[in-house]
Design a protein around this motif. Structure first.
Motif, PDB file in Angstrom:
ATOM      1  N   ALA A 142     -12.673   1.532 -83.614  1.00 18.42           N
ATOM      2  CA  ALA A 142     -14.072   2.007 -83.630  1.00 18.42           C
ATOM      3  C   ALA A 142     -14.456   2.566 -82.265  1.00 18.42           C
ATOM      4  O   ALA A 142     -15.148   3.584 -82.154  1.00 18.42           O
ATOM      5  CB  ALA A 142     -14.997   0.860 -84.014  1.00 18.42           C
ATOM      6  N   GLY A 143     -13.973   1.909 -81.198  1.00 18.44           N
ATOM      7  CA  GLY A 143     -14.308   2.353 -79.842  1.00 18.44           C
ATOM      8  C   GLY A 143     -13.703   3.710 -79.529  1.00 18.44           C
ATOM      9  O   GLY A 143     -14.334   4.552 -78.888  1.00 18.44           O
ATOM     10  N   GLU A 144     -12.477   3.938 -79.990  1.00 23.84           N
ATOM     11  CA  GLU A 144     -11.836   5.242 -79.742  1.00 23.84           C
ATOM     12  C   GLU A 144     -12.558   6.349 -80.511  1.00 23.84           C
ATOM     13  O   GLU A 144     -12.615   7.489 -80.065  1.00 23.84           O
ATOM     14  CB  GLU A 144     -10.359   5.181 -80.146  1.00 23.84           C
ATOM     15  N   ILE A 145     -13.101   5.997 -81.674  1.00 28.69           N
ATOM     16  CA  ILE A 145     -13.848   6.997 -82.451  1.00 28.69           C
ATOM     17  C   ILE A 145     -15.182   7.299 -81.754  1.00 28.69           C
ATOM     18  O   ILE A 145     -15.519   8.458 -81.479  1.00 28.69           O
ATOM     19  CB  ILE A 145     -14.085   6.495 -83.901  1.00 28.69           C
ATOM     20  N   ALA A 146     -15.935   6.234 -81.422  1.00 28.33           N
ATOM     21  CA  ALA A 146     -17.266   6.430 -80.819  1.00 28.33           C
ATOM     22  C   ALA A 146     -17.162   7.065 -79.430  1.00 28.33           C
ATOM     23  O   ALA A 146     -18.004   7.899 -79.046  1.00 28.33           O
ATOM     24  CB  ALA A 146     -18.000   5.094 -80.746  1.00 28.33           C
ATOM     25  N   ALA A 147     -16.144   6.688 -78.672  1.00 28.46           N
ATOM     26  CA  ALA A 147     -16.037   7.172 -77.289  1.00 28.46           C
ATOM     27  C   ALA A 147     -15.863   8.696 -77.214  1.00 28.46           C
ATOM     28  O   ALA A 147     -16.168   9.313 -76.192  1.00 28.46           O
ATOM     29  CB  ALA A 147     -14.887   6.469 -76.566  1.00 28.46           C
ATOM     30  N   GLN A 148     -15.396   9.305 -78.297  1.00 17.73           N
ATOM     31  CA  GLN A 148     -15.272  10.777 -78.291  1.00 17.73           C
ATOM     32  C   GLN A 148     -16.653  11.422 -78.128  1.00 17.73           C
ATOM     33  O   GLN A 148     -16.820  12.413 -77.424  1.00 17.73           O
ATOM     34  CB  GLN A 148     -14.625  11.265 -79.588  1.00 17.73           C
ATOM     35  N   VAL A 149     -17.658  10.809 -78.768  1.00 16.73           N
ATOM     36  CA  VAL A 149     -19.026  11.340 -78.657  1.00 16.73           C
ATOM     37  C   VAL A 149     -19.548  11.145 -77.226  1.00 16.73           C
ATOM     38  O   VAL A 149     -20.205  12.020 -76.663  1.00 16.73           O
ATOM     39  CB  VAL A 149     -19.961  10.649 -79.680  1.00 16.73           C
ATOM     40  N   LEU A 150     -19.204   9.994 -76.646  1.00 11.71           N
ATOM     41  CA  LEU A 150     -19.667   9.736 -75.273  1.00 11.71           C
ATOM     42  C   LEU A 150     -19.068  10.753 -74.304  1.00 11.71           C
ATOM     43  O   LEU A 150     -19.743  11.225 -73.378  1.00 11.71           O
ATOM     44  CB  LEU A 150     -19.287   8.319 -74.838  1.00 11.71           C
ATOM     45  N   HIS A 151     -17.802  11.090 -74.524  1.00  8.22           N
ATOM     46  CA  HIS A 151     -17.177  12.102 -73.661  1.00  8.22           C
ATOM     47  C   HIS A 151     -17.892  13.436 -73.778  1.00  8.22           C
ATOM     48  O   HIS A 151     -18.112  14.126 -72.782  1.00  8.22           O
ATOM     49  CB  HIS A 151     -15.697  12.278 -74.024  1.00  8.22           C
ATOM     50  N   VAL A 152     -18.219  13.817 -75.007  1.00 10.75           N
ATOM     51  CA  VAL A 152     -18.906  15.100 -75.189  1.00 10.75           C
ATOM     52  C   VAL A 152     -20.280  15.035 -74.514  1.00 10.75           C
ATOM     53  O   VAL A 152     -20.706  15.988 -73.850  1.00 10.75           O
ATOM     54  CB  VAL A 152     -19.030  15.454 -76.693  1.00 10.75           C
TER      55      VAL A 152
END
Ligand code: SF4
Length: 363
Positions: A142-152
């Protein structure tokens, strides 16, 4: 323990983070401070979270990794509207994330849409998809999925000119690498993390999950509390054509998907989007449009026609005249339809293309 072997703090839901903080003997408000630092202030290390005492920052750093993604390659389209990032995960796997900018037009607001991955690779083998040709590697957390949005979000913030408001992601589509419903629980955990009111605050109505049509999960989504959008990758009007390009159709043929969609609509009263990649000579003839119109007649839905973005699989885009005819036939059948042209074809923005190039060293 090496930092890469630690669990990611982004894998914790809000309540799990509160529990972890309580276990450390810290007051509850520390959990809120950490959540805000991660999801609102875009912290990139525990050291940056100066609202926390030094000792707590050290204890967190001993227990958790803060950022599970490392950007290894970045591409921007010539028109500047599409940016693609290739990330390396802690175990070396590669995934892709795409940012698409849609400027405001005819009263619609500008959107900053992140297209995110839910798996490294994909097991479903759709013949027109670069990811499908690379096979499955593993589920994303879940963290790897959500963290993509944080990077953007961080990337958008870094691009703000002095005096300008920092832009944030306004929409998320789970349409990157992988089949989100084959990683259902982690995908829904990520939805919960991104939806949280004190964090990223992405409304569920601004998130879209795209599936090839895994029937049990479509029915499960109908019972979730989130008003999230559902998109079905249909790509064919009948089982013969669909099974030839999408092997999963042998397990969940079109009639079963349609039954599940009708149940979903009756439970949620939400419109479904059907994605239809137009492949020249395969599924783009007028009789295919007629058949698709019959299939979807009367359903609360919308069709997105997507002329294929050429992949190594050898498919080609239909000529404009045939695309227009296909659209008009659907319209005459009373189906709401739009033609969505692929953005960022100059940067391999199609799902899995950049990763394929990185893996084969084709750049
Ligand atoms: S289109 Fe989606 S489900 Fe099909 S192979 Fe590609 S990533 Fe997998």
């Amino acid at each position: 323990m090496s930092p890469d072997a630690l669990p990611s703090i982004f894998d914790l839901t809000r309540s799990e983070l509160s529990d972890a903080i309580a276990e450390l003997g810290e007051p509850a408000y520390r959990g809120k401070q950490i959540w805000k630092a991660l999801y609102v202030e875009d912290a990139t290390s525990f050291d940056e979270i100066t609202t926390l005492p030094r000792l707590l920052r050290d204890r967190l750093a001993q227990r958790y990794r803060l950022d599970p993604l490392t950007a290894v390659l970045q591409r921007k389209s010539n028109d500047g509207l599409v940016e693609k990032t290739l990330f390396r995960l802690a175990d070396g796997e590669l995934i892709e994330t795409v940012l698409m900018r849609y400027e405001s037009r005819d009263g619609s607001r500008a959107r900053r849409t992140a297209c995110i991955s839910t798996q490294a690779g994909c097991a479903l083998g759709c013949t027109f998809c670069a990811t499908g040709q690379q096979g499955f590697r593993r589920q994303l957390t879940a963290g790897e999925i959500a963290a993509q949005v944080l990077h953007v979000n961080r990337r958008l913030a870094a691009q703000a000119k002095p005096g300008e408001d920092k832009e944030r992601v306004t929409n998320v589509v789970f349409m990157g690498m992988g089949e989100p419903f084959a990683n259902y629980d982690n995908t829904m955990r990520a939805v919960g993390i991104l939806n949280d009111d004190d964090g990223v605050r992405l409304g569920a109505r601004h998130m879209t999950i795209s599936t090839v049509g895994l029937v049990p999960q479509i029915l499960k989504l109908a019972d979730e509390p989130y008003q999230i959008n559902l998109a079905i990758s249909l790509h064919a009007p009948n089982d013969k054509i669909r099974s030839a390009t999408m092997p999963i159709n042998r397990r969940y043929p079109i009639a079963r998907i349609m039954r599940a969609c009708r149940t979903y609509i009756s439970k949620t009263n939400r419109r479904i989007s059907f994605e239809y990649v137009l492949l020249s000579g395969e599924n783009d003839r007028p009789e295919h449009a007629e058949e698709l119109g019959e299939l979807l007649k009367g359903m609360l839905c919308h069709v997105n026609l997507i002329p294929v973005n050429a992949t190594d699989a050898g498919y080609t885009r239909p000529p404009d005249g045939r695309i227009g005819k296909f659209r008009d036939i659907l319209k005459r059948s009373g189906i709401a339809v739009t033609v969505r042209f692929e953005k960022g074809t100059d940067i391999d923005a199609g799902c899995g293309q950049l990763r394929a190039r990185a893996l084969t060293g084709a750049d």
